[in-house]
Write a protein that holds these residues in place. Structure first.
Motif, short mmCIF file in Angstrom:
data_model
loop_
_atom_site.label_atom_id
_atom_site.label_comp_id
_atom_site.label_asym_id
_atom_site.label_seq_id
_atom_site.Cartn_x
_atom_site.Cartn_y
_atom_site.Cartn_z
N GLY A 144 -9.03 3.69 -2.50
CA GLY A 144 -8.53 2.57 -3.16
C GLY A 144 -7.40 1.86 -2.38
N LYS A 145 -6.03 1.82 -3.01
CA LYS A 145 -4.88 1.26 -2.20
C LYS A 145 -4.15 2.21 -1.59
N LYS A 146 -4.47 3.63 -1.87
CA LYS A 146 -3.89 4.64 -1.00
C LYS A 146 -4.35 4.63 0.32
N THR A 147 -3.60 4.69 1.40
CA THR A 147 -3.99 4.85 2.97
C THR A 147 -3.22 5.57 3.60
N LEU A 148 -3.70 6.29 4.58
CA LEU A 148 -2.74 7.11 5.46
C LEU A 148 -3.54 6.88 6.99
N MET B 24 0.86 -1.25 -0.12
CA MET B 24 0.02 -0.02 -0.20
C MET B 24 1.00 1.28 -0.02
N ALA B 25 0.41 2.27 -0.95
CA ALA B 25 1.58 3.36 -0.97
C ALA B 25 0.94 4.48 -0.01
N SER B 26 1.93 5.03 0.68
CA SER B 26 1.65 6.16 1.67
C SER B 26 1.57 7.41 0.88
N ILE B 27 0.90 8.41 1.53
CA ILE B 27 0.62 9.56 0.78
C ILE B 27 1.27 10.82 1.56
N ARG B 28 1.99 11.66 0.66
CA ARG B 28 2.44 12.75 1.07
C ARG B 28 1.29 13.77 1.68
N HIS B 29 1.73 14.29 3.02
CA HIS B 29 0.84 15.23 3.64
C HIS B 29 1.60 16.19 4.45
N GLU B 30 0.81 17.10 4.81
CA GLU B 30 1.42 18.35 5.70
C GLU B 30 0.31 18.97 6.51
N PHE B 31 0.54 19.57 7.49
CA PHE B 31 -0.43 20.25 8.58
C PHE B 31 -0.27 21.88 8.81
N TYR B 32 -1.15 22.38 9.27
CA TYR B 32 -0.81 23.62 10.21
C TYR B 32 -2.12 23.74 11.10
N GLU B 33 -2.01 24.52 12.13
CA GLU B 33 -2.81 24.32 13.25
C GLU B 33 -3.29 25.77 13.74
N THR B 34 -4.39 25.89 14.58
CA THR B 34 -4.56 27.08 15.48
C THR B 34 -4.86 26.21 16.67
N ASP B 35 -5.27 27.12 17.76
CA ASP B 35 -5.56 26.76 18.95
C ASP B 35 -6.65 25.64 19.10
N GLU B 36 -7.65 25.99 18.11
CA GLU B 36 -8.96 25.21 18.02
C GLU B 36 -8.90 24.01 17.07
N ARG B 37 -8.28 24.07 15.90
CA ARG B 37 -8.21 23.24 14.93
C ARG B 37 -6.86 22.76 14.41
N LEU B 38 -6.69 21.57 13.89
CA LEU B 38 -5.66 21.16 13.09
C LEU B 38 -6.18 20.70 11.84
N THR B 39 -5.45 21.06 10.82
CA THR B 39 -5.75 21.01 9.32
C THR B 39 -4.62 20.19 8.55
N ILE B 40 -5.11 19.04 7.92
CA ILE B 40 -4.05 18.32 7.35
C ILE B 40 -4.40 18.43 5.96
#
Length: 202
Positions: free
Chosen positions: A43-47, A1-17
């Motif tokens: 599909g075959k892509k999972t995180l 299964m292929a991993s997927i590139r991801h990144e995030f940013y956040e505030t005090d109330e919420r984290l966005t991926i």
């Protein structure tokens, strides 16, 4: 299964991926929210992200599928910064409980009032040169005292924290009600133009 590139940013109330899965079919995308975990499937892509650094509210978390990326928004149960999406050990914020500290807000409020009384006296003593006759905007010590006490009493916890922190750290030269701004760093001393700030020896 292929991993997927991801990144995030956040505030005090919420984290966005942001998951970069270009051309994903919304009908094929599945996102599962749990209090301390998150799973993404296409599909075959999972995180799989677990354990999350802090606890989230699955009912308030959501996601949108775009042409280039999928944006997942996690609603934090306890306000504050995580610094990372996952953590090996539970973050103190995620294990915070309100029951043991039920009396804390009352004690904190009392402490804040005591500090604010001192701050108000300092403000009044520094403004003794102004009188009702000299300045039409000056309503006298009592009016100033009432104004600040009412402002503080009607404010929420964040506003009170901002007022106390800004006033104390700036040596009485700044009074802010914006906690989001004040909490980021120490409030700088900003003496009036033509004045020089000198720290008194303890």
């Amino acid at each position: 299964m292929a991993s997927i590139r991801h990144e995030f940013y956040e505030t005090d109330e919420r984290l966005t991926i942001s998951i970069f899965d270009k051309g994903a079919d919304p009908a094929q995308v599945a996102v599962t929210f749990e209090p301390r975990s998150l799973s993404y499937e296409n599909g075959k892509k999972t995180l799989q992200l677990a354990p999350l650094k802090g606890q989230i509210d699955p009912s308030k978390s959501d996601y949108t599928v775009g042409k280039v990326k999928i944006e997942i928004r996690l609603a934090k149960v306890v306000s504050g910064r995580w610094g990372a999406i996952v953590g090996d050990s539970p973050d103190p914020l995620s294990t915070a409980t309100f029951t043991p500290s039920a009396t804390a807000p009352v004690a904190q409020a009392r402490q804040n009032r005591k500090n604010w009384d001192s701050i108000t006296e300092t403000i009044l003593s520094s403004d003794k040169g102004a009188s009702s006759g000299e300045d039409p905007n000056t309503g006298g010590d009592a009016a100033v005292n009432d104004f600040f006490q009412k402002l503080y009493a009607d404010a929420d916890d964040d506003t009170r924290r901002a007022m106390l922190k800004s006033y104390q750290e700036s040596g009485g030269t700044t009074l802010s009600t914006n906690w989001d701004e004040v909490k980021k760093a120490k409030v700088e001393v900003k003496p009036p133009e033509g004045s020089e700030w000198k720290k008194w020896a303890a």
